[in-house]
Design a protein around this motif. Structure first.
Motif, PDB file in Angstrom:
ATOM      1  N   ASP A   1       0.807  -1.104   0.161  1.00  0.00           N
ATOM      2  CA  ASP A   1       0.011   0.097  -0.143  1.00  0.00           C
ATOM      3  C   ASP A   1       0.847   1.458   0.011  1.00  0.00           C
ATOM      4  OD1 ASP A   1      -2.299   1.572   0.295  1.00  0.00           O
ATOM      5  OD2 ASP A   1      -2.432   1.241   2.210  1.00  0.00           O
TER       6      ASP A   1
ATOM      7  N   GLU B   1      -4.889  -0.467  -5.865  1.00  0.00           N
ATOM      8  CA  GLU B   1      -4.813  -0.383  -4.633  1.00  0.00           C
ATOM      9  C   GLU B   1      -4.475  -1.804  -4.364  1.00  0.00           C
ATOM     10  OE1 GLU B   1      -4.769   1.444  -2.206  1.00  0.00           O
ATOM     11  OE2 GLU B   1      -5.069   3.337  -2.650  1.00  0.00           O
TER      12      GLU B   1
ATOM     13  N   THR C   1      -5.937  -4.618  -3.361  1.00  0.00           N
ATOM     14  CA  THR C   1      -7.301  -5.620  -3.519  1.00  0.00           C
ATOM     15  C   THR C   1      -7.195  -6.972  -3.664  1.00  0.00           C
ATOM     16  OG1 THR C   1      -7.588  -5.712  -5.940  1.00  0.00           O
ATOM     17  CG2 THR C   1      -8.059  -3.645  -4.913  1.00  0.00           C
TER      18      THR C   1
ATOM     19  N   LYS D   1      -8.362  -8.539  -7.243  1.00  0.00           N
ATOM     20  CA  LYS D   1      -9.892  -8.502  -7.353  1.00  0.00           C
ATOM     21  C   LYS D   1     -10.048  -7.202  -7.909  1.00  0.00           C
ATOM     22  CE  LYS D   1     -11.068 -12.160  -4.164  1.00  0.00           C
ATOM     23  NZ  LYS D   1     -12.207 -12.730  -2.892  1.00  0.00           N
TER      24      LYS D   1
ATOM     25  N   TYR E   1     -13.189  -4.038  -8.445  1.00  0.00           N
ATOM     26  CA  TYR E   1     -14.210  -3.737  -7.883  1.00  0.00           C
ATOM     27  C   TYR E   1     -14.959  -2.642  -8.438  1.00  0.00           C
ATOM     28  CZ  TYR E   1     -12.491  -6.542  -4.033  1.00  0.00           C
ATOM     29  OH  TYR E   1     -12.467  -7.704  -3.244  1.00  0.00           O
TER      30      TYR E   1
ATOM     31  N   ASN F   1     -16.790   1.501  -3.925  1.00  0.00           N
ATOM     32  CA  ASN F   1     -16.051   1.283  -3.044  1.00  0.00           C
ATOM     33  C   ASN F   1     -16.822   1.861  -1.680  1.00  0.00           C
ATOM     34  OD1 ASN F   1     -12.764   2.860  -3.580  1.00  0.00           O
ATOM     35  ND2 ASN F   1     -13.665   1.037  -4.234  1.00  0.00           N
TER      36      ASN F   1
ATOM     37  N   TRP G   1     -15.652  -2.948  -3.194  1.00  0.00           N
ATOM     38  CA  TRP G   1     -14.459  -3.159  -2.395  1.00  0.00           C
ATOM     39  C   TRP G   1     -14.722  -2.528  -0.897  1.00  0.00           C
ATOM     40  CZ3 TRP G   1      -9.182  -0.039  -1.726  1.00  0.00           C
ATOM     41  CH2 TRP G   1      -8.314  -0.811  -1.332  1.00  0.00           C
TER      42      TRP G   1
ATOM     43  N   THR H   1     -11.291  -0.267  -9.127  1.00  0.00           N
ATOM     44  CA  THR H   1     -10.272  -0.495  -8.209  1.00  0.00           C
ATOM     45  C   THR H   1      -9.706  -1.932  -8.174  1.00  0.00           C
ATOM     46  OG1 THR H   1     -11.687   1.209  -6.453  1.00  0.00           O
ATOM     47  CG2 THR H   1      -9.440  -0.174  -5.813  1.00  0.00           C
ATOM     48  N   PHE H   2      -8.338  -2.030  -8.480  1.00  0.00           N
ATOM     49  CA  PHE H   2      -7.753  -3.398  -8.785  1.00  0.00           C
ATOM     50  C   PHE H   2      -6.280  -3.116  -8.261  1.00  0.00           C
ATOM     51  CE2 PHE H   2      -4.736  -5.627 -11.187  1.00  0.00           C
ATOM     52  CZ  PHE H   2      -5.139  -7.066 -10.941  1.00  0.00           C
TER      53      PHE H   2
ATOM     54  N   LEU I   1      -4.963  -6.798   1.760  1.00  0.00           N
ATOM     55  CA  LEU I   1      -5.414  -5.620   2.754  1.00  0.00           C
ATOM     56  C   LEU I   1      -4.981  -5.795   4.081  1.00  0.00           C
ATOM     57  CD1 LEU I   1      -7.043  -2.950   3.087  1.00  0.00           C
ATOM     58  CD2 LEU I   1      -8.912  -4.450   3.354  1.00  0.00           C
TER      59      LEU I   1
END
Length: 597
Positions: free
Chosen positions: A182, A247, A249, A252, A254, A257, A537, A557-558, A563
């Motif tokens: 991250d 990010e 994820t 996966k 999405y 969010n 997400w 978002t992928f 996380l």
């Protein structure tokens, strides 16, 4: 599904899981796709990914009140990225450090610059001072623009990280270090995908049908001002029609969010009232309100109801509102030396408080931490005598607020322990024969007690409603404590709740958009598709800035990275996962731009 087809998919998943370097077989793969997968599944490419990520993670890009230090670290990262991106064999490629525009301060999604405040500079810096020599890095690859197929697409990833910083190291096929997942791992995946595409497309004589844009941004972790500057940039907006915000994820993708808002509560207890005791009851009501919001959050893209309440900072303990606090210490202080019976009673009160906590949140001493192979929490607290006091050190498990249910929040555990003590305060004083008070360690007696944390929410709730409900819950908790003491003050008389930091709205996109369909096809081609439903997400990120600024835009978002490791003391990323993200992004870009079906 026919048995033969099911076996084929199972073999394909096993190939990725075992780390084999051969591309998946099947008639759906084009020669270009095969070349991409063959190139990324070599030891040399894995070394490239490892070295690039480690180089990026060596820069400490945590927020810093001395913005010159931030600018220097950002410049170091950008120099590495520019070095890699300049070598792309795409005709017409342009690199630009696009200044962060101070005009973002007029936007409702602007985040105030609290990180610039110091004791000598309590007001902090202005946007003009903060962003005078700072920028985002943008890489523009022009497309032909011909034909009706495809969309111009942007990729977005951030180079800043949360505190505390720790340097990178490599163990086996894993890179450890602040930012590994991250978000410098996703940054590396964006650059590496473009690098692979440049090589393979040049060999195949392919040209982009639409534009490709890479946005490598600052200040996501402090609220998103870097991406906000680009989202507000109408000239830049002409160059892309869709966006993937990269990010951690877990590979996966999405189209939605959850939202998040960070609170700051200041407890100004009246004479004769302990702010620390007030905190314990404020925490209880805020937790209850968060649970109520979660119960109300029925949404088809979020069946798991990822509505988290995270308390990240109390006084001198904790680093970040959305980083789970991992350790807090407090004192149980008597007027004279407490005897053995008092010590037993204190132990019973702590045990009762802990039982209440474990009943609600689980016993994480009995859960194995996947990062270490050891219990997530070795023990819940340490309890020792020190003069006329007992010192209690409360333990938790750090991590991103989105993983709060899997981790362990020391601040909420602390609140349960303190309430257990408060409930038996009269008995404690009778046993010891002297008054007792509960004090947060390292907190000056005359200082205002400050709490900070975050509340997640879904598109079922507006951000204003969530903020008001948390505020009233905090007031209600304070009043619960005050009434126990026979006091008449109102909650708003003794505490304030403000929301001047991150305030991310929730959004939900179309789970059957062309972007989603292209993402499914790319995931199938590189072997990471798991035939799962398309969901939102469970975390908030810069994706919401583009989704709200341009409601017509397809926003996904992928990225690589788990996380559970983000913001944690064991932040890490597996190189195999990073490689898989590179393959996905490369194949997705070819499909999304209509360059290759």
């Amino acid at each position: 599904m026919p048995a033969k087809q099911a076996k084929g998919r199972k073999r394909q998943r096993q190939t990725v899981a075992s780390g084999r370097k051969t591309p998946p077989s099947g008639p759906a793969l084009s020669p270009v796709a095969r070349k991409i997968l063959a190139r990324t599944r070599t030891p040399a490419f894995q070394r490239y990914l490892r070295d690039l990520l480690v180089e990026l993670c060596r820069f400490d890009t945590t927020p810093n009140p001395e913005v010159q230090r931030m600018q220097a670290a950002e410049d170091g990262c950008f120099r590495v990225l520019e070095r890699e991106l300049r070598g792309l064999a795409f005709p017409g490629t342009r690199l630009e450090r696009r200044p962060v525009n101070p005009a973002i301060q007029t936007h409702p999604h602007y985040s105030l610059l609290h990180f610039t405040k110091t004791s000598q500079r309590p007001q902090g810096l202005s946007p003009e001072e903060t962003y005078a020599h700072r920028s985002n890095l943008v890489c523009f690859v022009p497309g032909a623009g011909g034909g009706a197929d495809g969309q111009s697409v942007a990729l977005n990833a951030h180079i800043d990280v949360v505190a505390p910083y720790f340097p990178p190291r490599v163990k086996g096929g894993t890179v450890f270090g602040r930012g590994a997942c991250d978000d410098k791992g996703p940054v590396a995946s964006v650059v590496a995908a473009l690098k692979v595409l440049a090589e393979v497309m040049a060999e195949a004589g392919l040209k982009w049908n639409r534009n490709v844009l890479a946005m490598l941004v600052v200040e996501e972790e402090t609220g998103g001002n870097g991406s906000l500057s680009l989202a507000m940039d109408r000239e830049l907006r002409k160059l892309y029609d869709s966006i993937v915000v990269c990010e951690c994820t877990g590979l996966k993708f999405y189209p939605a969010n959850r939202g998040a808002v960070w609170y700051r509560t200041e407890l100004n207890a009246p004479p004769g009232v302990s702010a620390f005791e007030l905190f314990a009851f404020v925490n209880e009501e805020m937790e209850k309100e968060g649970a109520a919001i979660r119960a109300e959050s029925r949404h088809p893209l979020f069946p798991q109801r990822p509505v988290q309440t995270c308390h990240g900072i109390i006084g001198p303990f904790g680093e970040h509102p959305s980083r789970i606090c991992g350790e807090v210490s407090f004192a149980i202080r008597f007027g004279g030396p407490p005897g053995a019976q008092t010590e037993l009673l204190v132990g019973d009160c702590l045990a009762a408080g802990l039982a209440g906590y474990v009943g609600l949140y689980g016993d994480k001493t009995k859960v194995t931490d996947p990062a270490t192979g050891r219990p997530m929490v070795a023990r819940h607290y340490d309890f020792r005598r020190e003069g006329n006091a007992f010192m209690v050190k409360v333990h938790g498990a750090t991590g991103h607020m989105g993983a709060i249910r899997e981790r362990d929040g020391a601040i909420t555990k602390l609140a349960h322990l303190v309430r257990g003590l408060v409930a038996s305060k009269a008995k404690l004083e009778a046993s010891a024969g002297s008054p007792v008070r509960f004090e947060l360690a390292r907190q000056p007696q005359d200082a205002t007690l400050v709490l900070e944390g975050g509340q997640g929410f879904l598109p079922t709730h507006g951000i204003i409603e969530v903020m008001e409900r948390l505020r009233r819950a905090a007031w209600r908790g304070a009043e619960n404590c005050l009434r126990r003491l026979g006091r008449a003050e109102r909650g708003e008389d003794v505490l304030t709740v403000t929301y001047e930091k991150l305030h991310n709205v929730a959004f939900d996109g179309d789970p059957d958009s062309p972007s989603v369909r292209n993402a499914v096809a790319a995931a199938k081609a590189c072997g990471i598709w798991k035939d799962e439903p398309i969901l939102g997400w469970t975390v908030s990120c810069d994706a919401r800035l583009f989704a709200t600024e341009y409601p017509e835009m397809q926003v996904l978002t992928f990225g690589p990275g788990q996380l559970a490791f983000a913001h944690s003391d064991q932040e890490q990323i597996a190189l195999e996962e990073l490689r898989a993200a590179v393959e996905f992004l490369a194949l997705f870009l070819l499909r999304q731009t209509g360059t290759l079906a």
